[in-house]
Design an enzyme around this catalytic site. Sequence first.
Site, PDB file in Angstrom:
ATOM      1  CB  SER A 162      -3.736   2.900   1.351  1.00 50.02           C
ATOM      2  OG  SER A 162      -4.363   1.834   0.151  1.00 50.02           O
ATOM      3  CB  THR A 197      -2.744  11.189 -13.144  1.00 54.31           C
ATOM      4  OG1 THR A 197      -3.548  10.917 -14.425  1.00 54.31           O
ATOM      5  CG2 THR A 197      -1.715  12.616 -13.732  1.00 54.31           C
ATOM      6  CG  HIS A 223       4.597  -6.594  -1.106  1.00 52.62           C
ATOM      7  ND1 HIS A 223       4.796  -5.214  -1.392  1.00 52.62           N
ATOM      8  CD2 HIS A 223       3.109  -6.650  -1.554  1.00 52.62           C
ATOM      9  CE1 HIS A 223       3.871  -4.942  -1.856  1.00 52.62           C
ATOM     10  NE2 HIS A 223       2.996  -5.503  -1.657  1.00 52.62           N
ATOM     11  N   GLY A 267      -6.067   7.472  -3.670  1.00 53.92           N
ATOM     12  CA  GLY A 267      -4.820   8.237  -3.972  1.00 53.92           C
ATOM     13  C   GLY A 267      -4.616   9.628  -3.793  1.00 53.92           C
ATOM     14  CE  LYS A 313      -2.959  -1.547  -1.318  1.00 52.91           C
ATOM     15  NZ  LYS A 313      -3.518  -2.247  -1.651  1.00 52.91           N
ATOM     16  CB  SER A 314       3.940   2.158   0.003  1.00 47.91           C
ATOM     17  OG  SER A 314       3.999   1.171   1.212  1.00 47.91           O
ATOM     18  N   GLY A 315       2.632   2.456  -2.704  1.00 48.02           N
ATOM     19  CA  GLY A 315       2.796   3.297  -4.522  1.00 48.02           C
ATOM     20  C   GLY A 315       3.054   1.683  -5.687  1.00 48.02           C
TER      21      GLY A 315
HETATM   22  S1  PPS Z   1      -0.570  -2.965  -2.981  1.00 50.36           S
HETATM   23  O1  PPS Z   1      -1.073  -4.135  -2.794  1.00 50.36           O
HETATM   24  O2  PPS Z   1       0.918  -3.353  -2.198  1.00 50.36           O
HETATM   25  O3  PPS Z   1       0.255  -3.707  -4.462  1.00 50.36           O
HETATM   26  O4  PPS Z   1      -0.661  -1.511  -3.085  1.00 50.36           O
HETATM   27  P1  PPS Z   1      -0.223  -0.411  -3.970  1.00 50.36           P
HETATM   28  O5  PPS Z   1      -0.109  -0.221  -4.785  1.00 50.36           O
HETATM   29  O6  PPS Z   1       1.398  -0.331  -3.051  1.00 50.36           O
HETATM   30  O7  PPS Z   1      -1.072   0.791  -3.311  1.00 50.36           O
HETATM   31  C1  PPS Z   1      -2.434   1.383  -3.176  1.00 50.36           C
HETATM   32  C2  PPS Z   1      -2.260   2.409  -2.415  1.00 50.36           C
HETATM   33  O8  PPS Z   1      -1.059   2.982  -4.219  1.00 50.36           O
HETATM   34  C3  PPS Z   1      -3.299   4.357  -4.508  1.00 50.36           C
HETATM   35  N1  PPS Z   1      -1.917   4.771  -6.409  1.00 50.36           N
HETATM   36  C4  PPS Z   1      -2.062   5.511  -6.416  1.00 50.36           C
HETATM   37  N2  PPS Z   1      -2.333   6.841  -5.321  1.00 50.36           N
HETATM   38  C5  PPS Z   1      -1.603   8.008  -6.653  1.00 50.36           C
HETATM   39  N3  PPS Z   1      -1.509   7.925  -8.028  1.00 50.36           N
HETATM   40  C6  PPS Z   1      -1.866   6.918  -8.775  1.00 50.36           C
HETATM   41  N4  PPS Z   1      -1.900   7.212 -10.515  1.00 50.36           N
HETATM   42  C7  PPS Z   1      -1.917   5.871  -7.798  1.00 50.36           C
HETATM   43  N5  PPS Z   1      -2.127   4.417  -8.405  1.00 50.36           N
HETATM   44  C8  PPS Z   1      -2.379   3.475  -6.775  1.00 50.36           C
HETATM   45  C9  PPS Z   1      -3.924   3.529  -4.231  1.00 50.36           C
HETATM   46  O9  PPS Z   1      -5.199   4.117  -4.895  1.00 50.36           O
HETATM   47  C10 PPS Z   1      -4.120   3.253  -3.580  1.00 50.36           C
HETATM   48  O10 PPS Z   1      -4.103   4.075  -1.829  1.00 50.36           O
HETATM   49  P2  PPS Z   1      -5.089   4.765  -1.354  1.00 50.36           P
HETATM   50  O11 PPS Z   1      -5.364   5.099  -0.547  1.00 50.36           O
HETATM   51  O12 PPS Z   1      -5.842   3.117  -0.823  1.00 50.36           O
HETATM   52  O13 PPS Z   1      -6.377   4.696  -2.098  1.00 50.36           O
END
Ligand code: PPS
Length: 300
Positions: free
Chosen positions: A137, A227, A107, A258, A52-54
């Site tokens: 998240s 985006t 991870h 996001g 959940k870190s991006g």
């Molecule tokens: S995982 O399950 O570990 O793969 O999850 P992960 O991809 O690390 O984290 C998911 C969160 O990333 C947000 N996300 C984004 N935020 C901003 N911009 C973009 N383009 C984007 N893509 C993915 C996603 O919405 C999850 O965060 P939250 O806070 O739940 O929305």
Amino acid sequence: MPAVLTMQPQKQYLFKHKGFYFQSELATAEYIDSLEDFEIRDSDVFLVTFPKSGTVWTQNILCLIYHEGHRKGTESTSSMDRVPWLEYNIHIRDYNSRPSPRLFATHLPYYLVPKGLRSRRAKIIYVSRNPKDVLVSYYHFSRIAAKLETAGDFGDFMENFLAGEVLASSWIDHVEGWFSHKDDFNILFLTYEEMKKDLRSSVLKICNFLGKRLTEEELQDVVDKATFNKMRMDPRANYENVPSDILEKGKGHFLRKGTVGDWKNTMTVAQSERFDSVLKERMQKLPIKYCWDINEDLPS
Ligand code: PPS
């Protein structure tokens, strides 16, 4: 008695190996052990995160940088197939026969990654995010993830998170471990918050680290397609096509909000204080400071 002692970790779907929680149906201890000798190529790129870190965001950015067809929208291969999970080889592919440059997401904690990464030739991008947003998240994710115990109460989930009794174990151990062993690896550290606040600069940082030169137009294309709103609409990147035995349909979106600071909409003041009381001391020692609100400047 502190609540943490009474919590039941999400163990039904997890197994612990060498101090780290993995998803039972998607990996085995033997496979994790075999990764230690996984042969590394100089051109390999590993995206490393705590959940959940991006991850999925950066996965997509890597696809957009490396694959013209992805950038131009002429190819439909999903980012999960282009940047597969190292420890969860879901489609049982032969990673050794993948063409270079190979891109992987993981991870894994620093001490379980292939030992060849310590030769410092292959590249690692480590993305971290302020842990309150990670927690929130993660809580929402665990409600749609079919292979994780349904998180009922947010307070209970927070205690499990703080105790490291969740998939991928302890957030602070993960981040601290990677930062304190950074000299062993060829590694670029990024934060979710800097990506959110200045995506163009973050993509440029990634390109520079990877030695990829994009034209201004290509760079703009990568930024545009990475985006949140564009990714949400992109079936290659939004994880909406993940089989429903992994992510349950109709319960929520993987790309949820996001943003930075959404934790304030979920955590009570008392929960936030409890969270700080557990993590603050160790966080102060981290060589990184996080941004906690979308309206805050990035820490210098
Ligand atoms: S995982 O399950 O570990 O793969 O999850 P992960 O991809 O690390 O984290 C998911 C969160 O990333 C947000 N996300 C984004 N935020 C901003 N911009 C973009 N383009 C984007 N893509 C993915 C996603 O919405 C999850 O965060 P939250 O806070 O739940 O929305």
